[in-house]
Design a protein around this motif. Structure first.
Motif, short mmCIF file in Angstrom:
data_model
loop_
_atom_site.label_atom_id
_atom_site.label_comp_id
_atom_site.label_asym_id
_atom_site.label_seq_id
_atom_site.Cartn_x
_atom_site.Cartn_y
_atom_site.Cartn_z
N ALA A 35 0.81 -1.21 0.00
CA ALA A 35 0.00 0.00 0.00
C ALA A 35 0.85 1.28 0.00
CB ALA A 35 -0.96 -0.01 1.20
N PRO A 36 1.95 1.35 0.77
CA PRO A 36 2.76 2.59 0.73
C PRO A 36 3.36 2.85 -0.65
CG PRO A 36 3.28 1.31 2.70
CD PRO A 36 2.44 0.43 1.82
N LEU A 38 1.97 1.91 -3.61
CA LEU A 38 0.88 2.40 -4.45
C LEU A 38 0.53 3.84 -4.11
CD1 LEU A 38 -1.28 1.92 -6.59
CD2 LEU A 38 -2.76 1.01 -4.79
N GLU A 39 0.59 4.17 -2.83
CA GLU A 39 0.29 5.56 -2.43
C GLU A 39 1.29 6.53 -3.06
OE1 GLU A 39 0.58 9.28 -0.27
OE2 GLU A 39 2.11 7.69 -0.27
N ARG A 40 2.56 6.14 -3.11
CA ARG A 40 3.56 7.01 -3.71
C ARG A 40 3.32 7.18 -5.21
NH1 ARG A 40 7.11 4.24 -0.05
NH2 ARG A 40 7.96 2.86 -1.67
N LEU A 42 0.39 6.95 -6.77
CA LEU A 42 -0.79 7.80 -6.95
C LEU A 42 -0.48 9.26 -6.62
CD1 LEU A 42 -3.56 5.48 -5.44
CD2 LEU A 42 -3.05 5.89 -7.85
N ARG A 43 0.36 9.47 -5.62
CA ARG A 43 0.74 10.84 -5.28
C ARG A 43 1.55 11.47 -6.42
NH1 ARG A 43 0.39 13.50 -0.61
NH2 ARG A 43 -0.15 11.56 0.48
N HIS A 46 -0.89 12.40 -9.05
CA HIS A 46 -1.70 13.55 -8.64
C HIS A 46 -0.91 14.86 -8.72
CE1 HIS A 46 -4.84 15.80 -6.78
NE2 HIS A 46 -4.23 15.95 -5.63
N ASP A 58 -9.31 10.98 -11.63
CA ASP A 58 -9.60 10.13 -10.49
C ASP A 58 -8.92 8.80 -10.76
OD1 ASP A 58 -11.95 11.15 -8.45
OD2 ASP A 58 -12.19 12.04 -10.45
N VAL A 61 -8.90 1.93 -8.28
CA VAL A 61 -8.00 0.81 -7.99
C VAL A 61 -8.80 -0.48 -8.00
CG1 VAL A 61 -6.35 -0.13 -6.34
CG2 VAL A 61 -6.55 2.36 -6.61
N LEU A 143 2.90 8.61 -13.11
CA LEU A 143 2.77 7.34 -12.41
C LEU A 143 3.70 6.29 -13.00
CD1 LEU A 143 -0.37 5.65 -11.04
CD2 LEU A 143 1.04 4.35 -12.64
N GLU A 150 10.32 2.47 -8.80
CA GLU A 150 9.96 1.57 -7.69
C GLU A 150 10.12 0.09 -8.07
OE1 GLU A 150 9.13 2.31 -4.65
OE2 GLU A 150 8.38 4.38 -4.64
#
Length: 240
Positions: A35-36, A38-40, A42-43, A46, A58, A61, A143, A150
């Motif tokens: 999850a961390p 994927l959060e990076r 998406l950030r 964004h 938007d 997921v 992304l 990553e």
């Protein structure tokens, strides 16, 4: 030299991500994406630029196998229709190509565009009405490059009927799917794009694509363009 220039190692990392990014279809591993991480990603998406700062994206997921299977069925139907565009050896090659990793990848992600976000008049969109779609594509690219850094592979599944995909994902009116992506760790990043390796197309020489002061204009006019011409002729950037 600009004082805003990144240190050499950081600049190398940016260019490495650009040159080594691949459209992944066949090399996905089942390992989950934390999850961390994927959060990076998406950030990073964004933080893409957008026309009028409307941020039209938007992110849907998808990790439900049932939803993936429905999208895969959409792809199968659209791909069978697309195959009819080719004949003989080209048709045979097309049918051999693996063009998606919908079920193989642990995560799917749909990047959408809300075409009404920002109101009726969005700054900078008066004459180029599709600039919101371009903005969503910039989010995809952000992304994708972050994912390469990553060690995450990304594959864009474009052989889908947008209206059918919107229905499967329950998108509201005015929100359109821009990119359906497959995400996951991979066994390898190929040395060259898969379509090039399979003989579908090769990368075009950059020297044929750069024009000076208008379409078809030569680059050897003026000191700057002459220097640019010499740099291009010295060799294209590495394909990987």
């Amino acid at each position: 030299m600009s004082e805003h220039r990144f240190p050499d190692a950081e600049r190398h990392g940016v260019y490495r991500a650009i040159f080594e990014r691949r459209d992944v279809r066949s090399q996905f591993r089942p390992d989950p994406v934390p999850a961390p991480v994927l959060e990076r990603l998406l950030r990073a998406a964004h933080h893409a630029p957008s026309v009028g700062f409307m941020q039209p994206w938007d992110f849907v997921v998808i990790d439900d196998a049932r939803v993936k299977q429905r999208v895969k069925a959409l792809h199968a139907a659209a791909n069978a229709e697309a195959a009819n565009n080719y004949r003989d050896e080209r048709a045979e090659l097309y049918r051999r190509l693996k063009l998606e990793g919908i079920v193989d990848s642990p995560l799917n992600l749909c990047v959408t565009c809300d075409r009404s976000r920002g109101g009726e008049h969005v700054l900078g969109r008066n004459t180029m009405l599709d600039a919101d779609l371009f903005s969503a594509c910039l989010a995809v690219q952000n992304l994708w490059l972050a994912a390469r850094a990553e060690g995450i592979g990304v594959g864009w599944v474009s052989i889908l009927e947008p209206a059918d995909l919107a229905q499967v994902l329950g998108l509201p009116a005015g929100v359109v799917p821009v990119a359906y992506l497959c995400l996951g760790y991979v066994d390898e990043f190929l040395q060259q794009p898969e379509l090039q390796a399979q003989g579908w197309r090769s990368r075009l020489p950059m020297r044929e694509l750069v024009h000076g002061n208008g379409w078809g204009g030569g680059l050897a006019e003026g000191e700057f363009l002459s220097a640019l011409q010499s740099a291009i002729e010295a060799g294209d950037p590495p394909s990987r």
